[in-house]
Write a protein that holds these residues in place. Structure first.
Motif, short mmCIF file in Angstrom:
data_model
loop_
_atom_site.label_atom_id
_atom_site.label_comp_id
_atom_site.label_asym_id
_atom_site.label_seq_id
_atom_site.Cartn_x
_atom_site.Cartn_y
_atom_site.Cartn_z
N PRO A 50 -17.17 41.47 39.65
CA PRO A 50 -15.99 40.72 40.10
C PRO A 50 -14.72 41.58 40.14
CG PRO A 50 -16.51 40.13 37.85
CD PRO A 50 -17.61 41.05 38.32
N ALA A 51 -14.07 41.63 41.30
CA ALA A 51 -12.84 42.39 41.47
C ALA A 51 -11.67 41.76 40.71
CB ALA A 51 -12.50 42.49 42.95
N ASP A 52 -11.78 40.49 40.41
CA ASP A 52 -10.77 39.73 39.67
C ASP A 52 -11.50 38.80 38.71
OD1 ASP A 52 -8.32 40.55 41.12
OD2 ASP A 52 -9.31 39.58 42.81
N PRO A 53 -10.79 38.27 37.70
CA PRO A 53 -11.46 37.29 36.82
C PRO A 53 -12.07 36.17 37.66
CG PRO A 53 -9.35 37.92 35.90
CD PRO A 53 -9.42 38.53 37.29
N PRO A 54 -13.37 35.92 37.50
CA PRO A 54 -14.06 35.00 38.40
C PRO A 54 -13.97 33.51 38.05
CG PRO A 54 -15.64 36.03 36.93
CD PRO A 54 -14.30 36.65 36.64
N ASP A 55 -13.37 33.18 36.91
CA ASP A 55 -13.37 31.77 36.50
C ASP A 55 -12.21 31.52 35.54
OD1 ASP A 55 -14.36 32.27 33.65
OD2 ASP A 55 -15.91 33.21 34.88
N PRO A 56 -11.91 30.25 35.26
CA PRO A 56 -10.77 29.94 34.39
C PRO A 56 -10.90 30.50 32.97
CG PRO A 56 -11.42 27.99 35.63
CD PRO A 56 -12.47 29.03 35.88
N ILE A 57 -12.11 30.59 32.43
CA ILE A 57 -12.26 31.11 31.06
C ILE A 57 -11.85 32.58 31.01
CG2 ILE A 57 -13.95 31.74 29.28
CD1 ILE A 57 -15.38 29.11 29.82
N THR A 58 -12.38 33.40 31.91
CA THR A 58 -12.03 34.82 31.87
C THR A 58 -10.56 35.04 32.23
OG1 THR A 58 -12.92 35.13 34.09
CG2 THR A 58 -14.36 35.69 32.27
N GLN A 59 -10.04 34.26 33.15
CA GLN A 59 -8.62 34.39 33.50
C GLN A 59 -7.73 34.06 32.31
OE1 GLN A 59 -7.20 35.41 36.72
NE2 GLN A 59 -5.63 35.76 35.18
N THR A 60 -8.07 33.00 31.58
CA THR A 60 -7.30 32.62 30.40
C THR A 60 -7.37 33.71 29.33
OG1 THR A 60 -7.62 30.26 30.82
CG2 THR A 60 -7.06 30.89 28.56
N ILE A 61 -8.56 34.24 29.09
CA ILE A 61 -8.70 35.30 28.08
C ILE A 61 -7.88 36.52 28.49
CG2 ILE A 61 -10.29 36.90 26.95
CD1 ILE A 61 -12.44 34.66 27.19
N LEU A 62 -7.94 36.91 29.76
CA LEU A 62 -7.15 38.05 30.23
C LEU A 62 -5.66 37.79 30.04
CD1 LEU A 62 -6.86 40.79 31.69
CD2 LEU A 62 -6.89 39.51 33.84
N ASN A 63 -5.20 36.61 30.46
CA ASN A 63 -3.78 36.27 30.31
C ASN A 63 -3.35 36.25 28.85
OD1 ASN A 63 -3.64 36.01 33.09
ND2 ASN A 63 -3.70 33.77 33.07
N ARG A 64 -4.15 35.63 28.02
CA ARG A 64 -3.82 35.57 26.59
C ARG A 64 -3.83 36.96 25.95
NH1 ARG A 64 -5.00 31.47 23.09
NH2 ARG A 64 -4.12 32.98 21.61
#
Length: 174
Positions: A45-59
């Motif tokens: 995945p070129a970017d976080p593929p789902d809300p869980i990974t996006q949240t972990i990256l942001n946090r």
């Protein structure tokens, strides 16, 4: 005298333009993040593929920022590594770390100076915030989150038993 003075001025201007150009290139390179020498395998995945990974990256980046540390850039190769390891742990029921000293010597990781990993298994209803909180409350996992890294990849897998297996891989480029 007039010719020598204008020549000197021209050279100074030229040097100033050169310095400004180098500065702009440096800023652009920093903004784009570290560049891997080899492309990520297909399907990463070129970017976080789902809300869980996006949240972990942001946090993770928010927690690092709160400590005055730079943000980590999403890395597709590390995301595939994390996803693969999460699925391996789920499929084998083996909760253990990957041998990162062997990984860093494998093809595709030539540009890395260091790797680290956080793993976790928990109830299937965990979201990105609860996963990040679990890692933050563990000193070794917190050390990785706050460590000297420039990239991150995150992956998880859900088991048939409902549990969630998660991996967070950190990388530092040479």
């Amino acid at each position: 005298m007039g010719f020598a003075g204008s020549e000197r001025t021209r050279r100074r201007r030229g040097l100033g333009v050169l310095v400004a150009g180098v500065l702009v290139l440096g800023i652009l390179a920093a903004a784009c993040g570290p560049v891997d020498q080899t492309p990520a395998p297909p399907g990463c995945p070129a970017d976080p593929p789902d809300p869980i990974t996006q949240t972990i990256l942001n946090r993770t980046n928010g927690d690092r920022s709160g400590e005055g540390l730079p943000a980590l850039f999403w890395n597709a190769r590390l995301a595939c590594l994390a996803d693969e390891w999460s699925r391996y742990m789920r499929d084998t029921g083996s909760f253990r770390h990957r041998d990162l000293s062997a990984t860093i010597r494998s093809p595709g990781f030539e540009g890395y100076a260091g790797l680290a990993e956080n793993i976790m298994v928990g109830p299937g209803n965990m979201d990105g915030n609860s996963i990040e909180n679990t890692w933050l409350n563990s000193p070794p996992h917190l050390a990785n989150i706050m460590g000297n890294y420039d990239t991150i990849g995150i992956g998880f897998a859900r088991g048939a038993d409902g549990r969630l297996w998660a991996t967070e891989n950190f990388g530092r480029h040479s």
